[in-house]
Design a protein around this motif. Structure first.
Motif, PDB file in Angstrom:
ATOM      1  N   GLU A 108       0.829  -1.210   0.000  1.00  0.00           N
ATOM      2  CA  GLU A 108       0.000   0.000   0.000  1.00  0.00           C
ATOM      3  C   GLU A 108       0.863   1.259   0.000  1.00  0.00           C
ATOM      4  O   GLU A 108       0.586   2.211  -0.723  1.00  0.00           O
ATOM      5  CB  GLU A 108      -0.945  -0.009   1.203  1.00  0.00           C
ATOM      6  CG  GLU A 108      -1.809   1.227   1.333  1.00  0.00           C
ATOM      7  CD  GLU A 108      -2.698   1.518   0.128  1.00  0.00           C
ATOM      8  OE1 GLU A 108      -3.088   2.696  -0.039  1.00  0.00           O
ATOM      9  OE2 GLU A 108      -3.001   0.593  -0.648  1.00  0.00           O
ATOM     10  N   ALA A 109       1.919   1.277   0.806  1.00  0.00           N
ATOM     11  CA  ALA A 109       2.815   2.441   0.831  1.00  0.00           C
ATOM     12  C   ALA A 109       3.482   2.638  -0.530  1.00  0.00           C
ATOM     13  O   ALA A 109       3.582   3.771  -1.028  1.00  0.00           O
ATOM     14  CB  ALA A 109       3.871   2.268   1.926  1.00  0.00           C
ATOM     15  N   GLU A 152       1.705   6.485  -7.100  1.00  0.00           N
ATOM     16  CA  GLU A 152       0.669   7.459  -7.458  1.00  0.00           C
ATOM     17  C   GLU A 152       1.206   8.890  -7.303  1.00  0.00           C
ATOM     18  O   GLU A 152       1.008   9.730  -8.170  1.00  0.00           O
ATOM     19  CB  GLU A 152      -0.540   7.248  -6.553  1.00  0.00           C
ATOM     20  CG  GLU A 152      -1.772   8.007  -6.950  1.00  0.00           C
ATOM     21  CD  GLU A 152      -2.937   7.626  -6.054  1.00  0.00           C
ATOM     22  OE1 GLU A 152      -3.235   8.405  -5.124  1.00  0.00           O
ATOM     23  OE2 GLU A 152      -3.520   6.542  -6.272  1.00  0.00           O
ATOM     24  N   GLN A 153       1.922   9.138  -6.224  1.00  0.00           N
ATOM     25  CA  GLN A 153       2.480  10.468  -5.942  1.00  0.00           C
ATOM     26  C   GLN A 153       3.466  10.906  -7.026  1.00  0.00           C
ATOM     27  O   GLN A 153       3.503  12.084  -7.388  1.00  0.00           O
ATOM     28  CB  GLN A 153       3.168  10.453  -4.573  1.00  0.00           C
ATOM     29  CG  GLN A 153       3.828  11.745  -4.195  1.00  0.00           C
ATOM     30  CD  GLN A 153       4.650  11.611  -2.903  1.00  0.00           C
ATOM     31  OE1 GLN A 153       4.716  10.551  -2.293  1.00  0.00           O
ATOM     32  NE2 GLN A 153       5.261  12.687  -2.496  1.00  0.00           N
ATOM     33  N   ARG A 195       2.313   1.645  -3.428  1.00  0.00           N
ATOM     34  CA  ARG A 195       1.277   2.067  -4.365  1.00  0.00           C
ATOM     35  C   ARG A 195       1.028   3.566  -4.259  1.00  0.00           C
ATOM     36  O   ARG A 195       0.941   4.281  -5.255  1.00  0.00           O
ATOM     37  CB  ARG A 195      -0.022   1.301  -4.115  1.00  0.00           C
ATOM     38  CG  ARG A 195      -1.129   1.634  -5.132  1.00  0.00           C
ATOM     39  CD  ARG A 195      -2.518   1.266  -4.617  1.00  0.00           C
ATOM     40  NE  ARG A 195      -2.890   1.989  -3.417  1.00  0.00           N
ATOM     41  CZ  ARG A 195      -3.263   3.269  -3.375  1.00  0.00           C
ATOM     42  NH1 ARG A 195      -3.294   3.992  -4.466  1.00  0.00           N
ATOM     43  NH2 ARG A 195      -3.608   3.836  -2.233  1.00  0.00           N
ATOM     44  N   ARG A 196       0.939   4.056  -3.012  1.00  0.00           N
ATOM     45  CA  ARG A 196       0.728   5.501  -2.799  1.00  0.00           C
ATOM     46  C   ARG A 196       1.900   6.306  -3.356  1.00  0.00           C
ATOM     47  O   ARG A 196       1.710   7.366  -3.947  1.00  0.00           O
ATOM     48  CB  ARG A 196       0.527   5.807  -1.312  1.00  0.00           C
ATOM     49  CG  ARG A 196      -0.845   5.467  -0.793  1.00  0.00           C
ATOM     50  CD  ARG A 196      -1.102   6.038   0.607  1.00  0.00           C
ATOM     51  NE  ARG A 196      -0.029   5.813   1.559  1.00  0.00           N
ATOM     52  CZ  ARG A 196       0.045   4.789   2.391  1.00  0.00           C
ATOM     53  NH1 ARG A 196      -0.892   3.873   2.409  1.00  0.00           N
ATOM     54  NH2 ARG A 196       1.075   4.667   3.214  1.00  0.00           N
ATOM     55  N   LYS A 197       3.121   5.814  -3.151  1.00  0.00           N
ATOM     56  CA  LYS A 197       4.303   6.518  -3.659  1.00  0.00           C
ATOM     57  C   LYS A 197       4.284   6.554  -5.186  1.00  0.00           C
ATOM     58  O   LYS A 197       4.585   7.588  -5.795  1.00  0.00           O
ATOM     59  CB  LYS A 197       5.587   5.858  -3.144  1.00  0.00           C
ATOM     60  CG  LYS A 197       6.834   6.641  -3.490  1.00  0.00           C
ATOM     61  CD  LYS A 197       6.834   7.992  -2.782  1.00  0.00           C
ATOM     62  CE  LYS A 197       8.124   8.726  -2.942  1.00  0.00           C
ATOM     63  NZ  LYS A 197       8.163   9.979  -2.198  1.00  0.00           N
TER      64      LYS A 197
END
Length: 173
Positions: free
Chosen positions: A53-54, A60-61, A56-58
């Motif tokens: 999840e971390a 996306e960022q 994936r967020r990165k």
């Protein structure tokens, strides 16, 4: 927003990877023990789902699409010949990949020599190493932080081994 927040935002914008629209990333995940791998990890920060999840967020960022995920479940980072790590290094050499995203540097390596070798293999393939939770990049300050974090990971690993031996010796005595 306070002055400190504004300064932090300005600093983060200087050290954060520059997004490449339409860029591609690989995600590398690792837990050390078979127990963590089988139970999903008891330490939420280091479980495979939490790392995924971390990362994936990165991605996306930074505007990247994760095109492949590599998971070494129950593999120590004290050695670099982990199956999925080796497969990832081969993959990035053969495919167009802009980023390799890890949760933390210590998920990739627990000693400086392996960290340098892995980082060079990624860089030779044109891939930028990105941490989901540390501001590492190819800037001088990002490289310094990367080196410090890698050295801390090596210290932690060696110190833990020393403390384990000391505890076992005391228990036997």
């Amino acid at each position: 927003m306070t002055i400190i927040d504004a300064d932090r935002t300005a600093i983060d914008s200087l050290v954060a990877p520059t997004p490449f629209p339409g860029s591609f990333a690989v995600s590398y995940l690792r837990v050390s023990t078979k127990e963590q791998a089988e139970k999903g990890g008891t330490d939420e920060e280091y479980s495979i789902p939490a790392q995924r999840e971390a990362n994936r967020r990165k991605a996306e960022q930074i505007g990247a699409t994760v095109i492949e995920e590599f998971v070494d479940a129950g593999e120590s980072a004290c050695k670099a010949d982990r199956p999925e790590l080796m497969r990832m290094i081969k993959y990035v050499a053969e495919h167009q990949v802009n980023y390799c995203i890890v949760h933390k540097v210590d998920r990739l390596a627990r000693n400086r020599a392996d960290d340098v070798a892995i980082h060079l293999a990624l860089r030779d393939a044109g891939v930028m190493l990105v941490s989901a939770s540390e501001n590492i990049d190819e800037t001088p300050s990002g490289m310094l932080l990367h080196g410090i974090m890698s050295s801390i990971a090596e210290f932690y690993s060696r110190n833990l081994a020393t403390e384990t031996v000391k505890g076992t010796t005391q228990k036997a005595a």
